[in-house]
Design a protein around this motif. Structure first.
Motif, PDB file in Angstrom:
ATOM      1  N   HIS A  46       0.331  -1.631  -0.040  1.00 24.54           N
ATOM      2  CA  HIS A  46       0.137   0.183   0.024  1.00 24.54           C
ATOM      3  C   HIS A  46       1.236   1.210   0.393  1.00 24.54           C
ATOM      4  O   HIS A  46       0.216   2.219  -0.799  1.00 24.54           O
ATOM      5  CB  HIS A  46      -0.837  -0.074   1.431  1.00 24.54           C
ATOM      6  CG  HIS A  46      -1.964  -0.971   1.032  1.00 24.54           C
ATOM      7  ND1 HIS A  46      -2.607  -1.666   2.183  1.00 24.54           N
ATOM      8  CD2 HIS A  46      -2.646  -1.259   0.038  1.00 24.54           C
ATOM      9  CE1 HIS A  46      -3.496  -2.746   1.807  1.00 24.54           C
ATOM     10  NE2 HIS A  46      -3.711  -2.314   0.398  1.00 24.54           N
ATOM     11  N   ARG A  50       0.674   4.039  -3.008  1.00 25.03           N
ATOM     12  CA  ARG A  50       0.840   5.596  -2.490  1.00 25.03           C
ATOM     13  C   ARG A  50       1.564   6.179  -3.173  1.00 25.03           C
ATOM     14  O   ARG A  50       1.469   7.752  -3.621  1.00 25.03           O
ATOM     15  CB  ARG A  50       0.553   5.506  -1.320  1.00 25.03           C
ATOM     16  CG  ARG A  50      -1.251   5.129  -0.641  1.00 25.03           C
ATOM     17  CD  ARG A  50      -0.994   5.766   0.611  1.00 25.03           C
ATOM     18  NE  ARG A  50      -0.072   5.387   1.553  1.00 25.03           N
ATOM     19  CZ  ARG A  50      -0.467   3.937   2.434  1.00 25.03           C
ATOM     20  NH1 ARG A  50      -1.270   3.461   2.294  1.00 25.03           N
ATOM     21  NH2 ARG A  50       0.430   3.670   3.096  1.00 25.03           N
ATOM     22  N   ASP A  56      -6.870   4.349  -3.803  1.00 27.90           N
ATOM     23  CA  ASP A  56      -7.260   3.456  -3.374  1.00 27.90           C
ATOM     24  C   ASP A  56      -7.398   1.962  -3.247  1.00 27.90           C
ATOM     25  O   ASP A  56      -7.319   1.226  -2.980  1.00 27.90           O
ATOM     26  CB  ASP A  56      -7.508   4.284  -1.668  1.00 27.90           C
ATOM     27  CG  ASP A  56      -6.400   5.177  -1.303  1.00 27.90           C
ATOM     28  OD1 ASP A  56      -5.497   5.146  -1.057  1.00 27.90           O
ATOM     29  OD2 ASP A  56      -6.905   5.921  -0.636  1.00 27.90           O
TER      30      ASP A  56
END
Length: 383
Positions: A46, A50, A56
């Motif tokens: 994750h 990012r 997301d």
């Protein structure tokens, strides 16, 4: 022209090759990263997504979640292909799952661990119709493509001998100890890298370079593998003799313990009427030494090169191109094939020029036969 959408599996924070793939794909503006499962833990995956600006809902903890999400999306929102840049042990399950789902695949090398896995991928791809590329990037250099064209044109006559060498020194010490170097850790770990070390990591590149330029088919090989660094579990040095169908002979030498060497990949092809000599660390030139005249140094970007070399060139002569551009040329070949299928047309072989699943499968067989030869008292092993 609308950019293709791609997802990446692996290649997150701290990964060398993933960043190279992304830069190569960005170079020509034909593809954009829209989804990913970029690391082996959800937290790093994750965080990596990012950093790269993934939305997301397309930044996934693992590749299974990535694939499940893509298959739930409308066809016009799905990725056009996936790029697999994980350690070797994950190539097969990820490529198998995405190809079974009918998605196009680009996989780093070596393709998989066994010929049985390669054969299963071939069966799946034949059923699904997926495009499947393998990133043997050195075949993307313009002057490698020029060498191939010269061989095909008969410029050096019949090939008698091929010598390929690939020397690196980065593993001259036990760099894998201590956990500070992720690349050294997984490349020397049999569970992740497979049964071969330097042989699989760079020897597979050397084998592919020979096959790409010469078109020769290996008939037999005689291999000697060594592990020089105490405590290392995989080979870090390999030497072998090659015999090709038709009578040509070859020598392949690779090492990752050649202290002081950086990325010394060199190919020499000796024919009945001339010789070709290409070095990766000076990739913009190719030496052609004919039997009946003075040697000539061919330069990338020159107007008298072959069409395949010109198509792989972005800048005028004298403006160096290199490693990332070669990767980009492999991806351009895959993208040209995908676009042709999307338009219901046959791919133009001059544009859809990239290493295929068959090249990857041959590379796996090469590794297996070399390991077999190295362990045998018979030595000469049929390919």
């Amino acid at each position: 022209m609308k950019r293709l959408r791609y997802a990446m599996v692996g290649g997150g924070q701290g990964a060398f090759i993933g960043a190279v793939h992304r830069k190569a794909l960005a170079l020509d503006g034909q593809a954009e990263l829209v989804a990913g499962a970029l690391a082996s833990t959800p937290e790093r995956a994750h965080a990596s997504g990012r950093e790269l600006g993934l939305a997301d809902d397309r930044n996934h903890a693992d590749w299974q979640a990535l694939l499940d999400d893509e298959l739930k999306r409308p066809a016009d929102e799905r990725i056009d292909f996936v790029s697999i840049v994980t350690p070797n042990h994950l190539h097969y399950p990820v490529a198998k799952a995405f190809a079974e789902a009918g998605l196009h695949v680009v996989c780093d090398k070596p393709l998989v661990h066994t010929s049985e896995q390669a054969a299963e991928l071939a069966r799946i791809v034949e059923r699904s119709g997926s495009v499947f590329g393998v990133t043997y990037n050195y075949g993307g250099y313009p002057m490698v493509r020029e060498a191939r064209a010269l061989v095909q044109s008969g410029a050096i006559g019949d090939i008698r001998k091929v010598v390929v060498e690939y020397h690196q020194g980065w593993l001259a010490t036990k760099l894998e100890d201590g956990g500070d170097n992720k690349q050294a850790a997984w490349r020397t770990d049999p569970a992740r890298s497979g049964a071969a070390g330097a042989l699989g990591d760079i020897g597979s590149h050397a084998e592919n370079l020979v096959a790409t330029v010469t078109g020769l088919e290996t008939e037999r090989l005689c291999a000697d593998l060594g592990t020089f660094v105490p405590g290392r579990r995989l080979d870090d040095d390999a030497s072998m003799l090659l015999r090709f169908r038709g009578g040509a002979r070859g020598v392949l030498v690779v090492s990752q313990i050649a202290a002081g060497c950086e990325n010394g990949l060199r190919l020499r092809v000796f024919g009945t009427t001339g010789t070709l000599d290409w070095r990766q660390e000076e990739p913009n030139t190719l030496l052609h030494a004919p039997l009946d005249g003075p040697p000539r140094l061919l330069t990338r970007g020159s107007p008298w090169l072959s069409e395949s070399a010109r198509l792989a060139t972005r800048l005028p002569a004298g403006h160096p191109e290199g490693f990332i551009e070669a990767f980009a040329n492999v991806y351009l070949g895959v993208i040209a094939h995908i676009r042709a299928l999307q338009q219901g047309a046959a791919p133009d072989p001059m544009l859809a020029d990239y290493p295929t699943l068959a090249d990857g499968a041959r590379g796996v067989r090469f590794i297996e036969r070399a390991l077999e030869s190295a362990a045998s008292v018979q030595k000469w092993t049929d390919f």
